[in-house]
Design a protein around this motif. Structure first.
Motif, PDB file in Angstrom:
ATOM      1  N   ILE A 122       0.603  -1.220  -0.243  1.00  0.00           N
ATOM      2  CA  ILE A 122       0.007   0.545  -0.477  1.00  0.00           C
ATOM      3  C   ILE A 122       0.665   1.329   0.113  1.00  0.00           C
ATOM      4  O   ILE A 122       0.254   2.102  -0.632  1.00  0.00           O
ATOM      5  CB  ILE A 122      -1.168  -0.078   0.686  1.00  0.00           C
TER       6      ILE A 122
ATOM      7  N   ARG B 272      -2.923   0.163  -5.104  1.00  0.00           N
ATOM      8  CA  ARG B 272      -4.428  -0.034  -4.524  1.00  0.00           C
ATOM      9  C   ARG B 272      -4.844  -1.640  -5.214  1.00  0.00           C
ATOM     10  O   ARG B 272      -5.757  -1.843  -4.213  1.00  0.00           O
ATOM     11  CB  ARG B 272      -4.905   1.578  -5.132  1.00  0.00           C
ATOM     12  N   SER B 273      -4.676  -1.878  -6.283  1.00  0.00           N
ATOM     13  CA  SER B 273      -5.918  -2.784  -6.528  1.00  0.00           C
ATOM     14  C   SER B 273      -5.867  -4.361  -5.957  1.00  0.00           C
ATOM     15  O   SER B 273      -4.427  -4.441  -6.202  1.00  0.00           O
ATOM     16  CB  SER B 273      -5.729  -3.028  -8.211  1.00  0.00           C
TER      17      SER B 273
ATOM     18  N   VAL C 160      -6.408  -4.911   3.018  1.00  0.00           N
ATOM     19  CA  VAL C 160      -6.250  -3.454   2.326  1.00  0.00           C
ATOM     20  C   VAL C 160      -7.523  -2.369   2.452  1.00  0.00           C
ATOM     21  O   VAL C 160      -7.379  -1.289   2.597  1.00  0.00           O
ATOM     22  CB  VAL C 160      -6.449  -4.550   0.828  1.00  0.00           C
TER      23      VAL C 160
ATOM     24  N   LEU D 230      -6.373   0.990   3.413  1.00  0.00           N
ATOM     25  CA  LEU D 230      -6.976   2.149   2.513  1.00  0.00           C
ATOM     26  C   LEU D 230      -7.875   3.045   2.558  1.00  0.00           C
ATOM     27  O   LEU D 230      -8.337   4.112   2.427  1.00  0.00           O
ATOM     28  CB  LEU D 230      -6.992   1.598   1.077  1.00  0.00           C
TER      29      LEU D 230
ATOM     30  N   THR E  74     -13.042  -2.996  -2.460  1.00  0.00           N
ATOM     31  CA  THR E  74     -11.702  -3.956  -2.578  1.00  0.00           C
ATOM     32  C   THR E  74     -11.715  -4.981  -3.734  1.00  0.00           C
ATOM     33  O   THR E  74     -10.814  -5.554  -4.530  1.00  0.00           O
ATOM     34  CB  THR E  74     -10.534  -4.764  -1.624  1.00  0.00           C
TER      35      THR E  74
END
Ligand SMILES: [Zn+2]
Lengths: 955, 194, 92
Positions: free
Chosen positions: A488, A493-494, A522, A526, A533
């Motif tokens: 991260i 991001r993916s 994640v 984020l 996600t």
């Protein structure tokens, strides 16, 4: 003999029988019905291996394919790498060892058999747990064709690892009755030990059946060890259950740390106590069953650590059993090296962790909730939906022909799963227009206790000071919370990118326990919803499948079909050396004792040019073209005129694609006004027939013509050489074989003992030659008559190599060897075979394209090495020296390449054919060919090197 | 001189076929005359001339005298005759259809027939054939041009129980297919010899 | 393994079929009258549609008949197949 951690009774193993196995060289015992994992646990052994990157001890953490810890290498009965101890059934003589991540392939051939079976059903049910059994029974009772596949050794699914009751009896009694009912239904295929590993288009599911490993030494050798079922279902019911999800905390990888449901399975199914002192860490009610069952079986349950501030309504039940319940608490870490010795427990409120205290234990059970096993649904392109309450992804849409039932759909109570299985099966039947049976009863499950809402908790904040570097998300990849945070931090991001950056989910288990955790962590890092996600893509196979199983029967002799001619056995007996031409086996040469190929070919060539030789040319493609418009079709497809060919005559022709490039060549016999026999190259037979059909069907349906393959209807024996007339004349006395009565490029029909035979004067060598055509039923007899008649002339059978040399000496190209799809008839020096009279034919318009008029196009020429010694390797490049006699500086321009190259008996020197830029203009020049580091000077010549006047064809 | 000796591609497999159990009996059916018939429209004229109503439903075959008429395509059939010489059959059929715009080509040696009979025949075929051979959909009179193992075949259902099937295979693939069938049938042999 | 419905034989596995590219690209009436560019367009150029696409298929391992299909190139779904002589055969 009862092992140290085996319960005194219970479980589904056969305690009356003991099997011996070795693990890491140590001899241990277990029982039929055990997995390697349950047998190891029964022997008190948790650690199986060390981890791939960090070398940390790892052990059995689950009871089936979701286990990320127990990777083993099997040594006996056959070396096989990377299997899970939890899915290997114990058999006498099994030898295995723990694997630090990577296995070792066998270095001896696998002698086991593997195969595949196609099977078609109305309804395929995947999973024989409560929902799957209910669905299968409902479908089977309707009379529909049904398949039920399940990956375990016996049916029952979650019921095997619990104490559920149905109709006031142990639920497994109902399972047994259901299995018996399915076995009695004629249209039901029920397979255990069968993993549906891939769901593809149009109801196609691949499943791997493990058929014999569990039989150990008794496994029959003639039965396939594994089988790939190629199931085609009109409707699919996915009842694959759910995987328990761990919670991540520091040092969560120590052996003895296990999913709570797995411990229950080891207890109830295998009669194994996975520890003596347990701590149970949970976020939901399901783990309370594990705590209570283990306690009842004699395990000291030190505490249930429930992350929820309110805990569970089942607290009182635990306290009655003497189990301490700590609500609003979490496990923050562990102690121990090869086995957990303490769980570190701390208060937990509003995401904040308090001070830890250590509780001694040798078993730490964890439950973070349940992930529906949506793999097959997702593989079928089904969209997933994040369920906030479950903290899991569930099927998010209805698919045509595939429905999800039971726990796989997010239902976790027995009554609900049974009802859901039936509901889904009835819907599937309705969609197929099948009425359900009138009597469609399912057993009654006790009224479910409504569980308290689970807490969705992905990870416990790391208070150990390790900053997440020992909080493992993917145990198989040694990937931690710190690794996710680093991904991260690197700007990813993916979830797909995080997967590739951290390698989470890419190991043997493909993220069965780590996938959703990663999505959750994640999302948390984020600060986005988990739904956003999403998950990484689920791809087949669900669990690893050996290549041997995928190859199935297509190994060894059956790997690729060998096509043989009617004379094959004769060739074998004559000592032929074969070459592969497509799928055909063709004699390449017939060496005599002491001869190598070069010697044999020189001898065969000389025999043909001076006496007589005979070839099995049966693989030549043959197409019967019939109908009033047969000549019209051939005029459109060949570059030259075929309609002017007389009945009884033969003409060579070239075919091009619309781009003007040569695609095939061969001779054409006009059998009647409305009938031709078209001969193609061996490799072009199917292609040319398809080509003709394509034009007739798609462009010229009005043409009254039909094309039929007769490649295998006629064997073809070219009898070639100056004495061929004597031989053919002797065998077919009814035919006047004189040059006057039977001229070059004509054919005659005759009979031999009443059997129709066709003779044609066609030559692929420049010599006098007769091709003999006969029905293959008589191939051996006619061949032997020809040999007998040729004996006085030393008739010599020759193979494809000699055929190639002889034709190359005459400059006859082989389409596909001397051409490569960029060569026009003009490039081959065959402008004479291109009609100027016909207004159009396929390829004609392309000849006038500018690129095809270029004088520097590559043209077919001959090459003679000046040293009269070197056989130029085919494929060699051709270069020329600069004006100063030196090689130009690199990159050296290439003039072309050698396409055919042989040693010629006739010329007493090597020669070659080549495609050379502006080649015909270069005849007489010297160019160079690099061979093994030296530049060989070669003279460019015309392509016809033997008998350029054509004096020999009439003998 | 003596009559010409005939041979067929599966002679070397005869003994292996004979060792198969009753549940999977395989026998080669060589030397059957066959002709490929092409005809645009099938009418009473064709039926009279040929002595058989050519089947117009895809994936079917019908008896034709001692032989069979097999649908191969919307304008294509295979006519077989165990009682005629190949050239006789071709001549007869050609005479019947040529006036109707049709054609006939002797393809007697292009394929060889195998007869598979026994309770396990469907299981053996299912090891390499992707189409549904269940008697509910592949009863007597059904046919299919498809792939068995890696060989192109024509399958003819000779019974309603799925226990009697004719397999026509290109002659050059016959040895491969015979090996494949023996391998696929091995599981059903009680005394495997390999 | 997708199924493709041959208009004659019915659904068969996709490996029984071969692909024939874009449908409804007829051979020009008079190639000699075309410019090099026009001719090259016929020989080399085909549409590369995302979505519904009319294309040619051949049931090569079965009845050997050519037919046309409307297929979605993004989802691979066949919307319909039709015979070459189908009066509805002109692409919608
Ligand atoms: Zn078809």
């Amino acid at each position: 003999m009862t092992s140290s951690s085996r319960t005194p009774e219970g479980g589904r193993v056969d305690r009356a029988t003991t099997v011996e196995f070795t693990f890491d060289g140590q001899t241990l015992t277990g029982h039929p019905g055990d997995t390697l994992a349950s047998a190891l646990l029964a022997n008190g052994r948790h650690q199986v291996a060390t981890s791939i990157k960090l070398g940390r001890p790892r052990g059995i953490a689950a009871a089936w394919a979701e286990d990320p810890g127990g990777l083993v290498q099997i040594e006996e009965p056959f070396p096989e790498p990377m299997l899970l101890a939890t899915t290997v059934e114990l058999a006498d003589g099994l030898a295995a060892s723990g694997l630090p991540g990577q296995g070792r392939l066998a270095d001896v051939p696998d002698s086991a058999r593997y195969d595949a079976v196609h099977h078609h059903v109305d309804v395929l049910v995947v999973g024989a747990g409560p929902a799957g059994l209910a669905a299968a029974l409902t479908a089977a009772r309707s009379g529909a064709r049904v398949a039920l596949v399940d990956e375990q050794s016996e049916a029952g699914g979650s019921l095997l690892g619990g104490t559920d009751r149905l109709d006031d009896a142990p639920a497994l009694q109902w399972v047994a009755a259901a299995v018996a009912e399915l076995a009695a239904a004629p249209e039901v295929l029920h397979l255990q030990r069968t993993t549906a590993f891939g769901s593809y288009d149009d109801g196609f599911v691949l499943a791997l059946e493990r058929r014999t490993d569990h039989l150990g030494a008794a496994a029959p050798k003639h039965v396939s060890r594994q089988r790939v079922w190629r199931l085609r279902a009109r409707s699919i019911v996915v009842a694959t259950g759910a995987h328990e999800r761990p919670v991540v905390f520091a040092d969560n990888d120590r052996p003895g740390t296990m999913l709570a449901g797995a411990a229950r399975t080891f207890l109830h199914r295998y009669g194994v106590l996975p520890g003596r002192e347990a701590v149970v860490f949970t976020t939901n009610d399901s783990a309370y069953d594990a705590a209570l069952d283990l306690s009842r079986a004699g395990v000291r349950v030190q505490a249930v650590v429930d992350a929820r501030p309110e805990g569970s309504p089942r607290r009182a039940e635990c306290e009655r059993a003497g189990i301490r319940v700590l609500s609003g608490a979490v496990v923050t870490g562990t102690r121990g090296v090869e086995r957990v010795t303490h769980a570190l427990v701390a208060p937990f409120a509003d995401g904040e962790v308090g001070a830890s205290s250590a509780i001694a234990c040798d078993l730490l059970l964890v439950s973070g909730g349940w992930n529906p096993a949506v793999h097959l649904f997702s593989q079928s392109r089904g969209r997933l939906r994040y369920d906030e309450g479950l903290g899991a992804f569930v099927p998010g849409e209805e698919l045509d022909g595939l429905a999800v039932a039971g726990s796989a759909a997010g239902l976790f109570d027995l009554a609900g799963c049974l009802a859901d299985g039936q509901r889904v099966a009835r819907a599937a039947l309705a969609a197929l227009g099948v009425a359900p049976a009138a009597d469609d009863r399912l057993p009654t499950a006790p009224e479910p206790v409504v569980p308290a809402a689970p807490l969705v908790l992905w990870r416990v904040p790391d208070t150990s000071g390790a900053e997440g570097t020992t909080s493992f998300v993917d145990l198989q990849r040694d990937a931690t919370v710190a690794d996710v945070a680093r991904a991260i931090g690197a700007g990813l991001r993916s979830i797909e990118h995080v997967k590739r950056y951290t390698t989470i989910g890419t190991a043997h288990d493909q993220g069965k326990t780590s996938g959703v955790l990663t999505s959750g962590i994640v999302a948390e890092l984020l600060g986005v919803p988990v739904q956003d996600t999403g998950t990484t893509t689920f791809r087949p196979p669900y669990t690893p499948v050996a290549f041997a199983a995928l190859a199935g029967r297509d190994r060894g002799r059956l790997f690729d079909p060998e096509r043989v001619t009617a004379l094959h056995d004769w060739h074998v007996a004559a000592g032929a050396v074969f070459e592969d031409v497509g799928q055909w086996k063709r004699p390449r040469h017939y060496p005599r004792p002491g001869e190598d190929m070069e010697a044999a070919v020189l001898r065969e060539c000389a025999a043909v040019r001076t006496g007589v030789g005979i070839l099995d040319g049966s693989t030549l493609g043959k197409i019967d073209v019939q109908g009033p418009d047969a000549a019209v079709l051939l005029d459109r497809l060949y570059t030259n005129l075929m309609s002017s060919l007389k009945v009884g005559s033969v003409r060579y022709g070239v075919m091009c694609g619309v781009d003007g490039m040569v695609i095939d060549d061969g001779t054409v016999l006009r059998l009647a006004e409305d009938r031709f026999l078209v001969l193609t190259t061996t490799g072009g037979a199917a292609k040319v027939l398809d080509w003709m059909e394509e034009w007739v069907q798609t462009e010229w349906p009005d043409l009254r013509v039909h094309c039929t393959s007769v490649t295998e209807q006629w064997v073809t024996f070219p009898v070639v050489g100056p004495r061929s007339r004597d031989v053919v004349g002797a065998v077919f006395p009814g035919v006047d074989v004189s040059a006057e009565a039977f001229p070059f490029m004509t054919w005659r029909d005759t009979t031999l003992e009443g059997v129709p035979v066709r003779l044609a004067r066609i030559s692929f060598s420049g010599e006098l030659a007769f091709e003999v055509y006969v029905n293959p039923w008589y191939a051996v007899a006619v061949w032997e008559r020809l040999l007998e008649a040729g004996r006085p002339y030393g008739i010599t059978p020759y193979g494809t190599e000699t055929m190639h040399v002889l034709r190359a000496e005459k400059g006859y190209p082989i389409i596909g060897q001397d051409t490569d799809g960029t060569v026009t008839p003009h490039d081959l020096g065959m402008a004479w075979a291109v009609s100027k009279k016909k207004p159009d034919f396929i390829g004609k318009r392309s000849f006038s394209r500018q690129a095809n008029q270029d004088p520097l196009r590559k043209q077919l020429v001959g090459l003679l090495p000046v040293d009269r010694q070197t056989v130029l390797p085919e494929g060699s490049q051709i270069v020329e020296f600069a004006a100063d006699g030196e090689l130009p500086p690199p990159p050296v321009p290439m003039l072309g390449h050698v396409t055919s190259s042989y040693r010629s008996a006739e010329l007493a020197r090597p020669f070659a054919l080549a495609l050379v830029k502006g080649g015909r203009e270069r005849i007489g020049e010297t160019v160079h060919v690099p061979v093994h580091g030296t530049l060989v000077p070669v003279e460019v010549t015309g392509s016809v090197l033997v008998d350029p006047e054509g004096a020999r064809r009439d003998g | 001189m003596a009559e010409l000796l005939r041979t067929h591609p599966l002679e070397a497999w005869t003994a292996a076929f004979e060792r198969l159990p009753d549940t999977v009996r395989i026998a080669a059916e060589p030397y059957v005359a066959m002709v490929d018939v092409r005809l645009g429209t099938v009418g009473p004229g064709a039926s009279t001339a040929l002595g058989v109503d050519l089947p117009t439903a895809p994936n079917t075959w019908v008896p034709a005298g001692a032989g069979r008429a097999v649908w191969l395509g919307p304008d294509e059939w295979l006519l077989t005759s165990p009682t005629e010489a190949p050239e006789e059959l071709e001549g007869r059929v050609r005479a019947a259809v040529v006036g109707l715009g049709g054609s006939a080509t002797d393809v007697s040696a292009q394929r060889i027939g195998l007869r598979l009979a026994g309770a396990r025949v469907r299981d053996v075929l299912a090891r390499g054939c992707s189409i549904d051979l269940h008697p509910r959909v592949f009863g007597r009179g059904s046919s299919a041009q498809t792939t068995l193992g890696q060989a192109g075949v024509v399958l003819l259902a000779l019974s309603d129980a799925g226990d009697d099937v004719a397999v026509l295979v290109r002659s050059s693939f016959a040895g491969y297919l015979a090996d494949w069938l023996l391998d696929a049938a091995l599981e059903f042999t009680t005394t495997p010899d390999r | 393994m997708q199924l493709i419905a041959c208009p004659w034989c019915g659904p068969r596995e996709e490996v029984e079929f071969s692909y024939g590219g874009q449908a409804h690209v007829p051979y020009p009436d008079s190639p000699a009258e075309l410019s090099d560019e026009q001719w090259a367009h016929y020989v080399f150029h085909r549409d590369n549609t995302r979505g519904r696409f009319a294309e040619r298929w051949n049931h090569s391992a079965g009845c050997r008949r050519w037919f046309n299909a409307i297929r979605d190139t993004a989802t691979y779904r066949f919307e319909r197949v039709y015979r070459l002589d189908d009066p509805k055969s002109v692409t919608p």
